[in-house]
Design an enzyme around this catalytic site. Sequence first.
Site, mmCIF file in Angstrom:
data_model
loop_
_atom_site.group_PDB
_atom_site.id
_atom_site.type_symbol
_atom_site.label_atom_id
_atom_site.label_comp_id
_atom_site.label_asym_id
_atom_site.label_seq_id
_atom_site.Cartn_x
_atom_site.Cartn_y
_atom_site.Cartn_z
ATOM 1 N N LYS A 50 0.896 -1.272 0.036
ATOM 2 C CA LYS A 50 -0.149 0.017 0.052
ATOM 3 C C LYS A 50 0.672 1.285 0.021
ATOM 4 C CE LYS A 50 -4.085 -2.382 2.154
ATOM 5 N NZ LYS A 50 -4.408 -2.661 3.305
ATOM 6 N N GLN A 94 -5.214 -1.554 9.687
ATOM 7 C CA GLN A 94 -5.180 -2.889 8.989
ATOM 8 C C GLN A 94 -6.017 -4.025 9.769
ATOM 9 O OE1 GLN A 94 -3.921 -3.389 6.018
ATOM 10 N NE2 GLN A 94 -4.138 -5.537 5.999
ATOM 11 N N ASP A 117 -11.289 3.092 3.988
ATOM 12 C CA ASP A 117 -11.692 1.529 3.836
ATOM 13 C C ASP A 117 -13.317 1.550 3.566
ATOM 14 O OD1 ASP A 117 -9.975 -0.599 3.727
ATOM 15 O OD2 ASP A 117 -9.526 -0.409 6.167
HETATM 16 N N1 GUN Z 1 -7.189 -6.783 5.916
HETATM 17 C C1 GUN Z 1 -7.531 -7.646 4.875
HETATM 18 N N2 GUN Z 1 -8.254 -6.680 3.938
HETATM 19 C C2 GUN Z 1 -8.427 -5.491 4.505
HETATM 20 C C3 GUN Z 1 -9.135 -4.340 3.764
HETATM 21 O O1 GUN Z 1 -9.453 -4.418 3.016
HETATM 22 N N3 GUN Z 1 -8.816 -3.296 4.827
HETATM 23 C C4 GUN Z 1 -8.239 -3.318 6.145
HETATM 24 N N4 GUN Z 1 -8.281 -2.280 6.935
HETATM 25 N N5 GUN Z 1 -7.670 -4.374 6.255
HETATM 26 C C5 GUN Z 1 -7.829 -5.609 5.758
#
Ligand code: GUN
Length: 285
Positions: A50, A94, A117
Site C-alpha cells: 500500500k 489494517q 476503507d
Molecule cells: N485486511 C484484509 N483486507 C483488508 C482491508 O480491505 N482493509 C483493512 N483495513 N484491512 C484488511
Amino acid sequence: MIIDGKKIAEDLRTKLKKEIGQIPSTQAKPGLTVILIGDDTASQIYVKNKKKFANEIGIRSEVIKFNSAITEQELIKQIHKLNNNNAVHGILVQLPLPNHINSKKIISEINPNKDVDGFHPYNVGNLSSGNDALVPCTPYGCYLLLKNAITNLSGLHAVIIGRSNINGKPMAQLLLKEDCTVTIAHSKTKNLKELCLTADILVASAGKAQMVKEDWVSKDCVVIDVGINRIEENGNKKIVGDVDFENVKNKVKAITPVPGGVGPMTISCLLNNTYKAYKKLIQIS
Ligand code: GUN
C-alpha cells in the site's frame, strides 16, 4: 475472456498519478496513514505494498506500527490525533486486530471523511442509501472489473457468494445501484450450485479454495473471483481463488484470474479513495 486486473489497476493508478501531479505545488498533497498492529505476516506485506504504490503516484504515505499489546484507549487516542491532522486525508487500520481490541469500536472512531476503507457506519449507510460514500476497496475493485467486461449491468442476475461487511454486502449495494437483481448466498444457502447456474454475474468470496466448479456456471456468466487461498499441490505452494479457474475459464464469458484479478484492484481503489477523500477534505477545510 480473461479480465486483466493488473492492467486495469495500473491504468487507474496512472490516471490518479496524472491528476495528483497537477495539484499546484503551493497546495498540500494527499496523505494516507496506515496503522499496523502486531506482526501478522500477510498484513505486513499488504501494508508495505500500500505504501509503495501510494508513494509511486504522489500520495504521501506513512505506516504507524504498534505492538499487539496496545490498548484500545491508546489506539483511539492515535486515531483522534490523525483525525485532527490536516495533512492526513486517509486513515486505514489494517485488520485483523488483536482479540482484545474491538474492531467495530475502532472503525467508528475514524473521521468518516478519512475512512478510506469505507467501513465506518456513516459510509456503510450512505452507500446503502445510494448517496455519495467512500466505498470499500475490494468490492469497488470488483465493480470496476465487471464494468470493464459488461457496460450495461441493468437487469442482470448477480449471485454473490459471501456476506461479509468487507465485500459481500457492499458488493450487493453497488450492483443494486446498477439495477442488477442481486442474490447474496452464504454457507447456509441451499442448492448453491443450482443458484450459481442462474447467475449472469458470479462474485465468489466464500474463502474456500476452488469451490466453484465448471458445472456451477453458465456459458454467459461473468465470474469475479475474490478468493485468496494458499494451497499445496504436488508439493508446490500456490495461491488460488474460490473458483476452479483452469476448468471454469474455458466455459464462461469472462473471468478474473487469481493472482492478477481483484487483488491488484484493491490497492488502486484504496488510492482512489484517498484522492477522493483529499478532494472533499480540502473543499470543506
Ligand atoms: N485486511 C484484509 N483486507 C483488508 C482491508 O480491505 N482493509 C483493512 N483495513 N484491512 C484488511
